[in-house]
Write a protein that holds these residues in place. Structure first.
Motif, PDB file in Angstrom:
ATOM      1  N   ASP A 226       0.819  -1.168   0.147  1.00  0.00           N
ATOM      2  CA  ASP A 226      -0.098   0.014   0.016  1.00  0.00           C
ATOM      3  C   ASP A 226       0.857   1.372   0.180  1.00  0.00           C
ATOM      4  O   ASP A 226       0.631   2.259  -0.749  1.00  0.00           O
ATOM      5  CB  ASP A 226      -0.799  -0.046   1.480  1.00  0.00           C
ATOM      6  N   ILE A 227       1.868   1.249   0.744  1.00  0.00           N
ATOM      7  CA  ILE A 227       2.847   2.522   0.764  1.00  0.00           C
ATOM      8  C   ILE A 227       3.425   2.561  -0.688  1.00  0.00           C
ATOM      9  O   ILE A 227       3.710   3.663  -1.067  1.00  0.00           O
ATOM     10  CB  ILE A 227       4.052   2.189   1.884  1.00  0.00           C
ATOM     11  N   CYS A 229       2.366   1.663  -3.458  1.00  0.00           N
ATOM     12  CA  CYS A 229       1.203   2.525  -4.318  1.00  0.00           C
ATOM     13  C   CYS A 229       0.460   3.734  -3.962  1.00  0.00           C
ATOM     14  O   CYS A 229      -0.265   4.134  -4.692  1.00  0.00           O
ATOM     15  CB  CYS A 229       0.112   1.349  -4.454  1.00  0.00           C
ATOM     16  N   TYR A 230       1.001   4.428  -2.867  1.00  0.00           N
ATOM     17  CA  TYR A 230       0.463   5.418  -2.533  1.00  0.00           C
ATOM     18  C   TYR A 230       0.731   6.802  -3.403  1.00  0.00           C
ATOM     19  O   TYR A 230       1.973   6.751  -4.096  1.00  0.00           O
ATOM     20  CB  TYR A 230       1.177   5.838  -1.028  1.00  0.00           C
ATOM     21  N   GLU A 231      -0.271   7.450  -3.839  1.00  0.00           N
ATOM     22  CA  GLU A 231      -0.203   8.533  -4.947  1.00  0.00           C
ATOM     23  C   GLU A 231      -0.186   9.938  -4.338  1.00  0.00           C
ATOM     24  O   GLU A 231      -0.429  10.950  -5.125  1.00  0.00           O
ATOM     25  CB  GLU A 231      -1.060   8.353  -5.859  1.00  0.00           C
ATOM     26  N   GLY A 232       0.075   9.970  -3.040  1.00  0.00           N
ATOM     27  CA  GLY A 232      -0.019  11.693  -2.499  1.00  0.00           C
ATOM     28  C   GLY A 232       1.108  12.437  -2.569  1.00  0.00           C
ATOM     29  O   GLY A 232       1.805  12.238  -3.702  1.00  0.00           O
ATOM     30  N   THR A 236       4.959  13.083   1.885  1.00  0.00           N
ATOM     31  CA  THR A 236       4.189  12.074   2.739  1.00  0.00           C
ATOM     32  C   THR A 236       4.649  10.792   2.144  1.00  0.00           C
ATOM     33  O   THR A 236       5.012   9.677   2.973  1.00  0.00           O
ATOM     34  CB  THR A 236       2.773  12.080   2.614  1.00  0.00           C
ATOM     35  N   ARG A 237       4.916  10.356   0.613  1.00  0.00           N
ATOM     36  CA  ARG A 237       5.258   9.392   0.263  1.00  0.00           C
ATOM     37  C   ARG A 237       6.797   8.836   0.534  1.00  0.00           C
ATOM     38  O   ARG A 237       6.768   7.670   1.024  1.00  0.00           O
ATOM     39  CB  ARG A 237       5.094   9.325  -1.255  1.00  0.00           C
TER      40      ARG A 237
END
Length: 251
Positions: A226-227, A229-232, A236-237
């Motif tokens: 999930d990390i 794939c994070y798109e923020g 933050t990523r």
């Protein structure tokens, strides 16, 4: 000032309170010896006597550091001096260490010496926290006491004052500092025994908060994917990607 006569008992001395209207009270034990209880809570053993026709007061020490038995022994020694024609107050002044020597051996002066020696090996933020904790929780009550006269009950009273605020971790850390300060005092020939070590286990244990954690390998794998794939935002990523590798502490 209210005056009371109480039975000989350390327990009664510990539970003694000031008089009405927040006035000092005197609890007499006989032979001129009495415990003076002040409105702010301090308790002092004093001896009232007459010498050369004048009434005088001899300060024996603070309770509970000085027990009833010790105060009674001091009364006996003072009475013996009076029988020999010597004034107990004058004799104490003659035997008292110089003002300079006392000033260099107070709890605060030793604590600051110890802090100065330790500071080069600490981060600046940690050194500031250590000194601030002492200045806030120990020095206001014990700073001027000669290190050799400080007893375990005196230290415990100061630590319990911190515990009553709910600052259990601070009390624990303060005890650790005091143990090290007394070790330093032994090394520099100011005291012979580390009384602070007598208080190990006497303070309340801090409440340990359990933080959320992922212990299932399958769940941990899902978290890492999930990390990835994070798109923020980039910041933050990046922080999320670094977190599993740094094993960050809650603080």
């Amino acid at each position: 000032m209210s005056i009371k006569v109480v039975p000989r008992s350390d327990a009664k001395c510990c539970n003694a309170e000031a008089g009405v209207d927040d006035k000092p009270s005197k609890l007499f034990d006989g032979g001129g010896l009495f415990l003076q209880v002040m409105p702010h809570g301090s308790k002092l053993w004093r001896l009232k006597y007459r010498f050369a026709g004048a009434e005088k007061l001899l300060l024996i020490g603070a309770s509970p550091g000085v027990s009833l038995a010790s105060a009674s022994d001091e009364r006996t020694r003072a009475k013996e001096l009076l029988r020999k024609g010597s004034d107990p107050v004058v004799r104490r002044r003659m035997n008292r260490p110089s003002i300079e020597n006392v000033a260099q051996n107070t709890l605060e002066s030793l604590a600051r010496e110890w802090h100065t020696q330790q500071k080069p090996g600490w981060a600046d933020s940690h050194a500031s926290k250590v000194l601030l904790r002492m200045e806030k929780n120990i020095f206001p009550w014990l700073a001027s006491l000669p290190i050799a006269t400080v007893t375990a009950p005196i230290l415990l009273t100061a630590l319990q004052r911190v515990e009553r605020r709910g600052a259990l971790d601070t009390a624990r850390r303060l005890l650790q500092y005091l143990i090290q300060i007394f070790r330093y005092a032994i090394r520099t020939s100011r005291v012979e025994h580390n009384i602070a070590t007598d208080l190990i286990g006497a303070t309340a244990a801090p409440v340990v908060n359990k933080y959320a954690s992922t212990q299932d390998p399958a769940l941990l794998g899902r978290l890492l994917r999930d990390i990835d794939c994070y798109e923020g935002s980039l910041g933050t990523r990046t922080a999320l990607a670094l977190a599993p590798m740094r094993l960050c502490r809650p603080g």
